[in-house]
Write a protein that holds these residues in place. Structure first.
Motif, mmCIF file in Angstrom:
data_model
loop_
_atom_site.group_PDB
_atom_site.id
_atom_site.type_symbol
_atom_site.label_atom_id
_atom_site.label_comp_id
_atom_site.label_asym_id
_atom_site.label_seq_id
_atom_site.Cartn_x
_atom_site.Cartn_y
_atom_site.Cartn_z
ATOM 1 N N MET A 1 45.823 27.289 39.957
ATOM 2 C CA MET A 1 46.567 28.369 39.413
ATOM 3 C C MET A 1 45.720 29.674 39.507
ATOM 4 N N THR A 2 46.564 30.738 39.973
ATOM 5 C CA THR A 2 46.038 31.968 39.940
ATOM 6 C C THR A 2 46.636 33.050 39.380
ATOM 7 N N ASP A 3 47.891 33.032 38.910
ATOM 8 C CA ASP A 3 48.715 34.035 38.089
ATOM 9 C C ASP A 3 49.582 33.591 37.014
ATOM 10 N N VAL A 4 50.386 34.429 36.661
ATOM 11 C CA VAL A 4 51.185 33.962 35.511
ATOM 12 C C VAL A 4 52.420 33.210 35.836
ATOM 13 N N THR A 5 52.737 33.455 37.246
ATOM 14 C CA THR A 5 53.822 32.569 37.898
ATOM 15 C C THR A 5 53.640 31.210 37.959
ATOM 16 N N LEU A 184 46.628 38.388 31.467
ATOM 17 C CA LEU A 184 47.070 37.788 32.400
ATOM 18 C C LEU A 184 47.039 38.458 33.895
ATOM 19 N N ASN A 185 47.018 37.308 34.808
ATOM 20 C CA ASN A 185 46.879 37.860 36.206
ATOM 21 C C ASN A 185 48.631 37.843 36.649
ATOM 22 N N GLY A 186 48.990 38.880 37.289
ATOM 23 C CA GLY A 186 50.364 39.111 37.429
ATOM 24 C C GLY A 186 51.038 39.610 36.320
ATOM 25 N N ASP A 187 52.422 39.846 36.614
ATOM 26 C CA ASP A 187 53.708 40.474 35.898
ATOM 27 C C ASP A 187 54.358 39.637 35.091
ATOM 28 N N ALA A 188 53.985 39.759 33.648
ATOM 29 C CA ALA A 188 54.913 39.079 32.805
ATOM 30 C C ALA A 188 55.872 39.942 31.989
ATOM 31 N N SER A 189 56.210 41.063 32.706
ATOM 32 C CA SER A 189 57.330 41.854 32.015
ATOM 33 C C SER A 189 58.790 41.514 31.751
#
Length: 287
Positions: A1-5, A184-189
């Motif tokens: 896993m690399t990001d929030v997705t 977090l890595n990535g967009d969680a907006s």
């Protein structure tokens, strides 16, 4: 896993029927299923049975058996109570017919009431002043013990910046407090509150048992101590966003009987208290 997705895909379970769900595992560098993953997935199962818009306010859980990374996990939700203001769910997690984990969660109508909180340490170093796990690995990789280096090399959807870097080669007891910034890595907006709480719970299982271990660093380390999370409780206070660094401030009030207790408070960058955590873990010296 690399990001929030990737993390959301891991947490969001496949529905078998309205009260049963199945999840799969990703390693965080240990040979068994990461406790934070099971916590988050169990809460995902519980929240899927909440249809009255109530919000998670607390959970209490016990880790019973080590989870197998290669086997799916079956989550079964018991709809224990739907009262006038609160809903309670009890969740069991099984692999091959063996219960490995149990969790109880309580959800509440959103209400107004009295409001107070403890303050975040105003003098804590800011994340811009600190090195991340990735940067620590890059700079000190040749000096880090093999087991710890392997752990740090695993890609994660969250980045950590410890306020105090622990030198595993130093044999001295460390303070009873630990502060770690995370982001977090990535967009969680666009993530809703239920998923934000599940992600926060996933993150809360990082670093906390180490706080109790550090207190005995002159003689105890991960190589000569049998460790395991025994239980994990969490209380959720306020809505929040993952758009900035957050501080996980932890301390250890006690260790005895081959167990260590650690508690923690999670703050936004501007000092809003989001959640509190308590965990007791096995800390058994190897003979």
């Amino acid at each position: 896993m690399t990001d929030v997705t990737d993390l959301i895909k891991l947490i969001a379970l496949k529905e078998i029927n309205p009260t049963q769900f199945v999840g799969y595992s990703k390693t965080v560098g240990s040979p068994n299923v990461f406790g934070g993953q099971v916590l988050a997935q169990a809460l995902n199962a519980a929240s899927r049975t909440i249809t009255n818009k109530r919000v998670l306010h607390s959970m209490h859980s016990y880790f019973l058996e080590a989870g197998d990374l290669e086997q799916p996990i079956l989550y079964t939700v018991n709809i224990t109570r739907d009262g006038g203001s609160f809903s309670v769910r009890r969740i069991t997690a099984e692999q091959n017919g063996v219960t490995i984990f149990i969790l109880s969660a309580s959800f509440q109508n959103q209400e107004e009431g009295h409001n107070h909180q403890i303050s975040m340490d105003a003098h804590v170093k800011q994340p811009e002043e600190l090195m991340s796990w990735t940067e620590i690995l890059e700079q000190f990789g040749d000096m880090i013990p093999k087991k710890m280096k392997g752990f740090l090399e695993v890609e994660r959807p969250v980045e950590f910046k410890p306020v105090q870097i622990v030198n595993p080669l130093n044999t001295e007891d460390l303070p009873a407090t630990t502060n770690v910034w995370f982001k977090l890595n990535g967009d969680a907006s666009t993530v809703d509150l239920a998923m934000k709480q599940q992600i926060l719970t996933y993150v809360s299982d990082y670093n906390i048992l180490g706080t109790a271990m550090n207190r005995h660093a002159s003689k105890a380390h991960w190589g000569n101590t049998q460790t395991a999370s025994l239980d994990h409780s969490m209380w959720y206070f306020r809505d929040f966003d993952f758009d900035d660094w957050m501080l996980y401030a932890m301390e250890t009030p006690n260790s005895s009987s081959a167990r260590g207790l650690a508690t923690g408070n999670i703050f936004t960058r501007d000092g809003v208290l989001i959640a509190s955590v308590a965990q007791e873990g096995l800390m058994r010296p190897k003979s």
